[in-house]
Design a protein around this motif. Structure first.
Motif, PDB file in Angstrom:
ATOM      1  N   GLU A  81       0.868  -1.185   0.000  1.00 47.91           N
ATOM      2  CA  GLU A  81       0.000   0.000   0.000  1.00 47.91           C
ATOM      3  C   GLU A  81       0.898   1.226   0.000  1.00 47.91           C
TER       4      GLU A  81
ATOM      5  N   ASP B  56       1.201   5.303   1.145  1.00 43.71           N
ATOM      6  CA  ASP B  56       0.712   6.385   2.002  1.00 43.71           C
ATOM      7  C   ASP B  56       1.309   7.696   1.498  1.00 43.71           C
ATOM      8  N   TYR B  57       0.501   8.743   1.535  1.00 43.34           N
ATOM      9  CA  TYR B  57       0.937  10.052   1.040  1.00 43.34           C
ATOM     10  C   TYR B  57       0.737  11.113   2.107  1.00 43.34           C
ATOM     11  N   GLU B  58       1.610  12.099   2.066  1.00 38.99           N
ATOM     12  CA  GLU B  58       1.422  13.312   2.857  1.00 38.99           C
ATOM     13  C   GLU B  58       2.004  14.459   2.040  1.00 38.99           C
TER      14      GLU B  58
ATOM     15  N   ARG C 138      -3.251  14.043   3.967  1.00 40.91           N
ATOM     16  CA  ARG C 138      -2.722  12.704   4.219  1.00 40.91           C
ATOM     17  C   ARG C 138      -3.703  11.674   3.684  1.00 40.91           C
TER      18      ARG C 138
ATOM     19  N   LEU D 102      -3.865   7.375   3.260  1.00 37.64           N
ATOM     20  CA  LEU D 102      -3.216   6.117   3.610  1.00 37.64           C
ATOM     21  C   LEU D 102      -3.819   4.955   2.831  1.00 37.64           C
ATOM     22  N   GLY D 103      -3.007   3.930   2.621  1.00 35.08           N
ATOM     23  CA  GLY D 103      -3.493   2.681   2.049  1.00 35.08           C
ATOM     24  C   GLY D 103      -3.967   2.773   0.614  1.00 35.08           C
ATOM     25  N   ARG D 104      -3.288   3.521  -0.216  1.00 36.85           N
ATOM     26  CA  ARG D 104      -3.693   3.712  -1.607  1.00 36.85           C
ATOM     27  C   ARG D 104      -2.961   2.724  -2.513  1.00 36.85           C
TER      28      ARG D 104
ATOM     29  N   ARG E  27       5.159   6.935   0.909  1.00 32.95           N
ATOM     30  CA  ARG E  27       5.682   5.821   1.707  1.00 32.95           C
ATOM     31  C   ARG E  27       5.092   4.512   1.192  1.00 32.95           C
TER      32      ARG E  27
ATOM     33  N   ASP F 127       4.410   0.787   1.949  1.00 34.22           N
ATOM     34  CA  ASP F 127       4.172  -0.036   3.137  1.00 34.22           C
ATOM     35  C   ASP F 127       3.928  -1.468   2.646  1.00 34.22           C
TER      36      ASP F 127
ATOM     37  N   THR G 276      10.408   5.347   2.185  1.00 29.69           N
ATOM     38  CA  THR G 276       9.793   6.659   2.001  1.00 29.69           C
ATOM     39  C   THR G 276      10.650   7.504   1.073  1.00 29.69           C
TER      40      THR G 276
END
Length: 185
Positions: free
Chosen positions: A35, A37-39, A85, A87-89, A109, A111, A134
């Motif tokens: 997955e 994750d973005y920020e 943010r 997550l899990g994309r 990131r 994961d 990351t």
């Protein structure tokens, strides 16, 4: 839930080079459950609209003192800049996200399930909560607080397996270039 620990292995002005190193690290990882994750710190309404279209239901909060957030149901365009943010994309969102970032600080990131055995440093396969990579874009740190004209790749490991970070760097022809630090979230 515990945090991972991250150590930088590459700093470059060439985003494509950063992505190549990420791909090489991912090639040795156990990618089950991968997955993304973005920020990002999003400065403008047009970029924000495009990011929310790419990453529906992303969470956000105002960077300034306005106190606006997605949790309150506020309109994000009224509170720019915002920290977004998601997550899990799925992995196919990475390229479009990087195209939207422009000069803004952001992190991507990856994961996944685990790192391989590292027998040279006495470690078996590394599991979840310590298996991330990351890419920091236009920023030097994982918290998006140190803007930069370059990009940094971090490997994440469990604190008790700190020897894995330099081992991972060596697997892709690099060395660590900074200290091991606790990663956010």
């Amino acid at each position: 839930m515990s945090n991972s620990y991250a150590q930088p292995v590459l700093r470059t002005t060439d985003l494509a080079e950063g992505l190549r190193i990420v791909e090489r690290l991912l090639a040795i990882a156990d990618l089950r459950g991968l997955e993304i994750d973005y920020e990002a710190v999003v400065p403008s309404a047009d970029v924000l609209a495009s990011m929310l279209e790419l990453l529906p239901h992303a969470k956000w909060f105002a960077e300034g003192n306005s106190g606006g957030s997605s949790a309150k149901g506020d309109d994000p365009s009224a509170h720019l800049p915002v920290r977004l943010r998601a997550l899990g994309r799925p992995p196919e969102t990475v390229g479009p996200f990087l195209d939207l970032v422009g000069d803004s600080p952001a992190t991507v990131r990856w994961d996944f399930s685990g790192w391989p055995e590292a027998p040279e440093v006495g470690l078996g396969a590394g599991g979840e909560r310590g298996a991330f990579v990351t890419l920091c874009v236009n920023v030097r740190d994982l918290e998006l607080e140190e803007p930069a004209a370059d990009h940094t790749v971090f490997v994440h490991v469990k604190e008790v397996e700190a020897e894995r970070a330099p081992w991972l760097a060596a697997q892709v022809g690099l060395t660590v270039i900074g200290d091991l630090e606790m990663a956010p979230y």
